[in-house]
Design a protein around this motif. Structure first.
Motif, mmCIF file in Angstrom:
data_model
loop_
_atom_site.group_PDB
_atom_site.id
_atom_site.type_symbol
_atom_site.label_atom_id
_atom_site.label_comp_id
_atom_site.label_asym_id
_atom_site.label_seq_id
_atom_site.Cartn_x
_atom_site.Cartn_y
_atom_site.Cartn_z
ATOM 1 N N PHE A 251 0.190 5.764 -0.189
ATOM 2 C CA PHE A 251 -0.832 6.803 0.000
ATOM 3 C C PHE A 251 -0.229 8.174 -0.284
ATOM 4 C CE2 PHE A 251 -3.812 4.123 2.436
ATOM 5 C CZ PHE A 251 -2.967 3.120 2.864
ATOM 6 N N TYR B 128 -1.197 12.168 0.842
ATOM 7 C CA TYR B 128 -2.002 13.066 1.657
ATOM 8 C C TYR B 128 -1.533 14.499 1.425
ATOM 9 C CZ TYR B 128 -3.330 8.967 4.432
ATOM 10 O OH TYR B 128 -3.812 7.752 4.834
ATOM 11 N N PHE C 195 2.369 14.640 1.777
ATOM 12 C CA PHE C 195 3.050 13.501 2.389
ATOM 13 C C PHE C 195 2.696 12.222 1.645
ATOM 14 C CE2 PHE C 195 5.148 15.087 6.079
ATOM 15 C CZ PHE C 195 4.423 16.200 6.488
ATOM 16 N N LEU D 89 -6.690 12.515 2.532
ATOM 17 C CA LEU D 89 -6.240 11.503 1.593
ATOM 18 C C LEU D 89 -6.583 11.924 0.165
ATOM 19 C CD1 LEU D 89 -5.070 8.634 1.139
ATOM 20 C CD2 LEU D 89 -7.400 7.762 1.450
ATOM 21 N N ARG E 242 2.542 1.216 3.678
ATOM 22 C CA ARG E 242 2.327 0.227 4.734
ATOM 23 C C ARG E 242 2.346 -1.145 4.094
ATOM 24 N NH1 ARG E 242 -4.019 -0.205 6.502
ATOM 25 N NH2 ARG E 242 -3.045 -1.122 8.344
ATOM 26 N N TYR F 278 -7.348 4.877 4.436
ATOM 27 C CA TYR F 278 -6.724 5.176 5.729
ATOM 28 C C TYR F 278 -6.971 6.660 5.973
ATOM 29 C CZ TYR F 278 -3.103 4.040 9.252
ATOM 30 O OH TYR F 278 -2.401 3.782 10.397
ATOM 31 N N ILE F 279 -7.908 6.952 6.883
ATOM 32 C CA ILE F 279 -8.390 8.320 7.053
ATOM 33 C C ILE F 279 -7.932 8.885 8.390
ATOM 34 C CG2 ILE F 279 -10.439 9.799 7.134
ATOM 35 C CD1 ILE F 279 -9.929 8.540 4.392
ATOM 36 N N PHE F 280 -7.447 10.109 8.359
ATOM 37 C CA PHE F 280 -6.955 10.779 9.563
ATOM 38 C C PHE F 280 -7.983 11.753 10.123
ATOM 39 C CE2 PHE F 280 -2.489 9.769 10.219
ATOM 40 C CZ PHE F 280 -2.208 9.054 9.072
ATOM 41 N N TYR G 269 -4.780 6.589 -3.102
ATOM 42 C CA TYR G 269 -4.004 5.522 -2.525
ATOM 43 C C TYR G 269 -3.944 4.353 -3.499
ATOM 44 C CZ TYR G 269 -8.443 3.276 -1.141
ATOM 45 O OH TYR G 269 -9.685 2.702 -1.147
ATOM 46 N N TYR H 229 0.823 -1.202 0.000
ATOM 47 C CA TYR H 229 0.000 0.000 0.000
ATOM 48 C C TYR H 229 0.860 1.257 0.000
ATOM 49 C CZ TYR H 229 -4.707 -1.878 0.851
ATOM 50 O OH TYR H 229 -5.938 -2.493 0.723
ATOM 51 N N TYR I 17 -8.272 -0.840 1.249
ATOM 52 C CA TYR I 17 -8.424 -0.194 2.548
ATOM 53 C C TYR I 17 -7.982 1.260 2.508
ATOM 54 C CZ TYR I 17 -9.715 -4.392 5.069
ATOM 55 O OH TYR I 17 -10.390 -5.484 5.521
ATOM 56 N N SER J 234 7.683 15.060 9.885
ATOM 57 C CA SER J 234 6.728 14.074 9.403
ATOM 58 C C SER J 234 6.004 13.414 10.580
ATOM 59 C CB SER J 234 7.472 13.030 8.570
ATOM 60 O OG SER J 234 6.554 12.188 7.931
#
Lengths: 114, 114
Positions: free
Chosen positions: A33, A35, A90, A45, A94, B102-104, A48, A31, B100, B42
């Motif tokens: 991503f 951001y 960024f 996001l 993962r 991936y949300i912050f 991804y 994976y 999947y 980071s």
């Protein structure tokens, strides 16, 4: 060195120009991503990728294009940059989602669109 | 659509005091992550919480997860100046494509005053 690297660290471009931000990881993580971080918005996001040739939209994909022809690279292209795309970008990676692993982040690219 | 909210957004606290940061998310997930970001840097992983009732502690920080309430907390005990940073929670969630996201959350900017 193993890790995730972004380039350039800083970029200034003009409105309407195309710009590509690079991201490279050496772990063979499946994976990756992208951001953007803006004050008051946290990390949002953009796109991804779960594997090479598999990409999905995130929360704010408009104005951006991604590709992933190789597992280790995940470039982000702004096709026609706008001032609203001024931000810190960024990249992260993962292992597969089944590993329950956290993200590993690059050092970021600070992009200014004038 | 998965939404992740944190509160407070800003927190200024005296050294030696205790406080809690809250993270709410909108859809079912058994996995929640906490990160720390120092100014201009980071993000670094702090905790990975993988099940209901999970609790992780490191130093003056303790994180917990209640999946039924869709709530995670990050508790700070006897704060020290070195804890000044921005803290993010994040949730990963399977999308309709099977990958999947991936949300912050929006982040909590913590400032510990001497």
């Amino acid at each position: 060195d193993a890790g995730i690297t972004q380039s350039p660290r800083y970029k200034i471009t003009e409105t309407g120009r195309q710009v590509t931000l690079m991201c490279h990881q050496t772990w063979s993580h499946s994976y990756m991503f992208w951001y953007r971080q803006d004050l008051g918005h946290g990390l949002r996001l953009i796109y991804y990728s779960a594997a090479a040739d598999i990409t999905d939209k995130g929360e704010v994909p408009d104005g951006y294009v991604v590709s992933r022809s190789k597992t280790e690279n995940f470039p982000l292209t702004l096709e026609s940059a706008t001032r609203s795309q001024t931000s810190v970008y960024f990249c992260a990676s993962r292992r597969g989602a089944g590993w329950n692993s956290p993200l590993h982040f690059g050092n970021g690219t600070r992009l200014t669109v004038t | 659509e998965l939404k992740v909210e944190q509160n407070p957004l800003f927190l200024s606290m005296q050294e030696g005091k205790n406080y809690t940061i809250y993270c709410n998310y909108s859809t079912t997930s058994d996995r929640l992550y906490w990160y720390r970001q120092d100014p201009g840097k980071s993000l670094e992983s702090l905790f990975v919480l993988l099940s209901n009732g999970a609790v992780k502690q490191e130093g003056r920080l303790m994180a917990s997860l209640d999946t039924k309430a869709r709530l995670s907390t990050l508790h700070i005990t006897a704060a020290v100046h070195d804890l000044s940073a921005t803290y993010f929670c994040a949730v990963d969630n399977q999308s309709t494509s099977g990958t999947y996201k991936y949300i912050f959350g929006t982040g909590t900017r913590l400032k510990v005053l001497a």
